[in-house]
Design an enzyme around this catalytic site. Structure first.
Site, PDB file in Angstrom:
ATOM      1  N   ASP A 277       0.856  -1.174   0.000  1.00 25.07           N
ATOM      2  CA  ASP A 277       0.000   0.000   0.000  1.00 25.07           C
ATOM      3  C   ASP A 277       0.901   1.236   0.000  1.00 25.07           C
ATOM      4  O   ASP A 277       2.133   1.129   0.087  1.00 25.07           O
ATOM      5  CB  ASP A 277      -0.970  -0.025   1.195  1.00 25.07           C
TER       6      ASP A 277
HETATM    7  C1  BGC Z   1      -4.980   3.429   0.482  1.00 27.61           C
HETATM    8  C2  BGC Z   1      -5.172   2.536  -0.708  1.00 27.61           C
HETATM    9  C3  BGC Z   1      -5.037   3.335  -1.983  1.00 27.61           C
HETATM   10  C4  BGC Z   1      -3.688   4.022  -1.997  1.00 27.61           C
HETATM   11  C5  BGC Z   1      -3.383   4.798  -3.261  1.00 27.61           C
HETATM   12  C6  BGC Z   1      -3.724   4.267   0.368  1.00 27.61           C
HETATM   13  O1  BGC Z   1      -3.671   5.232   1.384  1.00 27.61           O
HETATM   14  O2  BGC Z   1      -4.956   2.635   1.655  1.00 27.61           O
HETATM   15  O3  BGC Z   1      -6.416   1.891  -0.646  1.00 27.61           O
HETATM   16  O4  BGC Z   1      -5.208   2.504  -3.091  1.00 27.61           O
HETATM   17  O5  BGC Z   1      -3.621   4.900  -0.885  1.00 27.61           O
HETATM   18  O6  BGC Z   1      -4.206   5.889  -3.419  1.00 27.61           O
END
Ligand code: BGC
Length: 732
Positions: A277
């Site tokens: 993530d």
């Molecule tokens: C979130 C993800 C997301 C990523 C990119 C993160 O903070 O947990 O779900 O896809 O950011 O935007």
């Protein structure tokens, strides 16, 4: 921890050695992809390999990034959604030594241009095919600007509405969640995007409902409650998986080899790539498991995280770690193989410069809007409707329309938003009602609030006056616009801002009140529930949502949504879900049985609940056989009749319970569901097949077991089912 150790032992025992990429039994198309991947891989330098395994966090457009792409050192970008930025990146990739195309990622979840209701509302339709359509439309819009990779679907099962991210998923149930996970993957893929099923795994169970906190999950719970939607998404072809931020049993998923490599890649056979993530690799330092970004990168890579989302760690340290001998080049090859496999499967190597010149492509907005309207219509959940206050009939002469959002065109509750687009035209509820009101019907609009989120009053007295001079009050409330989604956990779930204060005064007028609630999660509506005759959960209905709302309020469409998550009576009941384990002391009302001294232990509204403008009755269940073997199946016939005076749709739900088992089993588990429409007086019998092999569970070692045992099967229009009967599963 012992449970996780047992899982490790079991996994290593059943795991095959690393797969040979080209196997004899593969379909020809896969063999072609694998052969192409191997040919390319052999030509790549270590730097080019690392380039495929990360994207930077810097803003764009950025000349040094374009240069790095040109050198083959960046293989993907995040949040580049404007063709005028996509083109130079794509062109730089084409001109790089090996011409490996780029992945362009965004969180295209439920909106790009037209905003759909959020995925929790999709689940409330109980029609996965609508989620497939919604995902398809969002994907088409994203693909039309050049995006090819979405960070969706989010399939985290959650029993905790304090956690703001429940808005992105399908609620509390693994079976419902699996149906929607598969549908969403299919839809995004049909629309031309690679998907990233997320967040693997257990992110939906943060301690205290606080985003990013860790969780303790036993092996059976992990396998039975949290894993099934991921399995469904993989089966539907999700090309990538996103690892979650959280720790499980003390170990961050980002460095958890047991989960990422042993379980996901080996046991589940996932052959796409796993991304971290956002900056999660760097966050291993905050978790207290790595001294610095370099150590964090090595730990994450060794765990099986193929792709570094924006930490910069792989870019800086991966090649060095290979040279130092801390990471094997064969393992880097395996990660790159996975990324290239996805790029070949997506057909990116066939793209030409002309394809990028043609961006943005036009998408027929009418069709997208129609889909958004249907999803909204079917997602609304009628929690209560005393004295049939809804639908509002032509006999109603005057309607007070009150509330922060009653004349608001705001519909972008997707916090990653329809980036860079002009906001599409949308009707407000006031406009939608005025356009559809019957001749002579008067709408007395008095918002009461100064803002669209219910924080401050403008003219409360005028709203009370409007209520007094109207036959019925529609009070449109909204969960504060800034407190939903990622990073917005709540400890209090009642109506936000000053909206309850106004309701207290409206209730004094004695007028029938229809409470229309826009929310992305279950709220605590216990007080409001006593003050109003009707509650309609409208979620965040999206661009077409207020028109859909007017249609439902005025009775052109009957509500047919059902709750995908329990609505608790108070925050103190959380976590709460319908499928809890029984206790040794079921509630009898007396002390020393399970309950609370200051609150009922039952929810305000249970999972699966939702009324229609008509009523339904269930006949006794009929089984094809009273028993089956553990390899067998039985059919369950459920007969439902429309006992009201209007056409309506009902979601028929089938649950089972294993009455005696080697471990305690949930009091009910959803096994099947189907939405159907019945005319007044119409009777229909639905046949559901129960396979004994689907009735099992996982033991502490992670083995799936199906036991010979007595079961109950239940059916009804909610998890508080209407009818039940018994059957047996026998050994042979
Ligand atoms: C979130 C993800 C997301 C990523 C990119 C993160 O903070 O947990 O779900 O896809 O950011 O935007």
């Amino acid at each position: 921890m012992r449970a996780l150790l047992a899982l490790t032992l079991f996994l290593t025992a059943v795991m095959p050695a690393a797969a040979n990429p080209v196997r004899k039994d593969m379909p020809q198309a896969d063999k072609t992809v694998e052969a192409a991947v191997e040919t390319l891989l052999r030509r790549m330098t270590l730097e080019e390999k690392v380039g495929q395994l990360h994207f930077p966090s810097l803003a764009f457009p950025h000349a040094p990034q374009i240069e790095a792409v040109r050198r083959g050192e960046i293989g993907a970008m995040l949040n580049v959604v404007d063709p005028k930025f996509i083109r130079p990146f794509a062109e730089a990739a084409r001109r790089s030594r090996l011409g490996i195309p780029m992945l362009f990622a965004i969180d295209a979840i439920y909106a790009l241009k037209i905003t759909f209701p959020p995925p929790l509302a999709w689940a409330a339709t109980w029609r996965p095919e609508l989620a497939e359509r919604a995902s398809y439309e969002v994907a088409r819009e994203a693909r039309a600007v050049g995006v090819n990779w979405t960070f969706a679907p989010m399939v985290d099962v959650s029993r905790d509405p304090r956690w703001g991210r429940v808005i992105e998923g399908a609620g509390e149930d693994a079976f419902l969640g699996s149906a929607f996970a598969a549908a969403r993957v299919a839809g995004y893929r049909r629309g031309g995007l690679a998907t990233s099923v997320k967040h693997f795994v257990g992110y939906g169970a943060p301690e205290g409902g606080r985003d990013y906190t860790g969780t303790e999950i036993s092996t059976p719970e992990l396998m039975d409650r949290y894993l099934p939607p991921f399995k469904a998404a993989l089966k539907a072809g999700s090309e990538t998986v996103m690892a979650s931020f959280n720790t499980i049993n003390g170990v961050p998923v980002t460095m958890n080899r047991t989960l990422v490599t042993d379980l996901l890649k080996k046991r589940l056979g996932f052959d796409g790539f796993v991304t971290s993530d956002f900056v999660a690799i760097g966050e291993l330092v905050n978790h207290g498991v790595a001294r610095d970004l370099e150590e964090a990168s090595v730990l994450a890579f060794r765990a099986g995280i193929d792709f570094d989302m924006a930490s910069g760690g792989y870019d800086l340290y991966l090649a060095k770690a290979v040279r130092d001998g801390r990471i094997k080049i064969a393992d880097v090859d395996e990660a790159v193989r996975r990324v290239l496999r996805v790029k070949f499967r997506l057909g990116l190597f066939q793209q030409t410069a002309a394809d990028f010149e043609a961006l943005p492509r036009t998408v027929d907005e009418t069709e997208v809007r129609q889909s958004a309207r249907s999803v909204a219509q079917e997602s609304f959940v009628l929690l209560k409707n005393d004295t049939a206050t809804l639908p509002i009939t032509p006999a109603t002469r005057s309607i007070a329309l009150i509330g922060a959002t009653a004349d608001s065109a705001q519909h972008d509750h997707s916090w990653w938003g329809p980036a860079g687009h002009t906001k599409p035209k949308t009707e407000t509820l006031r406009q939608a009602l005025e356009a559809r009101a019957r001749l002579g019907q008067k709408i007395n609009y008095a918002p009461a609030f100064a803002d669209a989120c219910g924080r401050e009053f403008s003219d409360k007295a005028a709203a009370i006056e409007a209520a007094k001079r109207s036959d019925v009050v529609i009070y449109n409330v909204i969960e504060d616009c800034d407190i939903q989604g990622e990073g917005v956990s709540r400890t209090k779930l009642e109506l936000s801002g000053r909206q309850q204060e106004l309701l207290d005064e409206l209730a004094e007028t004695g007028k029938p009140i229809v409470l229309v609630v826009e929310t992305g999660r279950p709220l605590v509506l216990t007080k409001a529930d006593k003050q109003v005759s009707t509650i309609l959960i409208a979620w965040h209905p999206g661009t077409e949502g207020r028109a859909a709302l007017a249609e439902v309020l005025l009775g052109d469409v009957s509500p047919s949504g059902k709750l995908p998550m329990t609505f608790p009576r108070s925050e103190g009941q959380i976590p709460i879900a319908y499928n809890a384990l029984p206790t040794g002391r079921p509630w009898t009302g007396s002390r020393y049985t399970t309950g609370y001294v200051d609150e009922a232990h039952t929810p305000l509204y249970p999972f699966g609940h939702g009324l229609s403008y008509t009523t339904f009755a269930y006949d006794a269940l009929v089984l094809s056989e009273p028993k089956m073997t553990i390899k067998g199946a039985i059919d369950v016939d459920v007969t439902v009749r429309n006992t009201g005076s209007r056409t309506g749709s009902e979601v028929v739900q089938l649950y089972t319970r294993q009455l005696v088992a080697s471990r305690s089993r949930p009091v009910k588990e959803l096994r099947a569901f189907e939405k159907m429409t019945l005319k007044p007086g119409e009777v229909r019998t639905l046949r559901f097949r129960l396979n004994a092999q689907d009735l099992g569970f996982h033991d502490d070692a992670g083995r799936y077991v199906v036991e010979a045992a007595p079961f109950k099967v239940f059916a009804g229009g909610s998890s508080e089912t209407a009818v039940a009967t018994d059957f047996l599963v026998t050994r042979d």
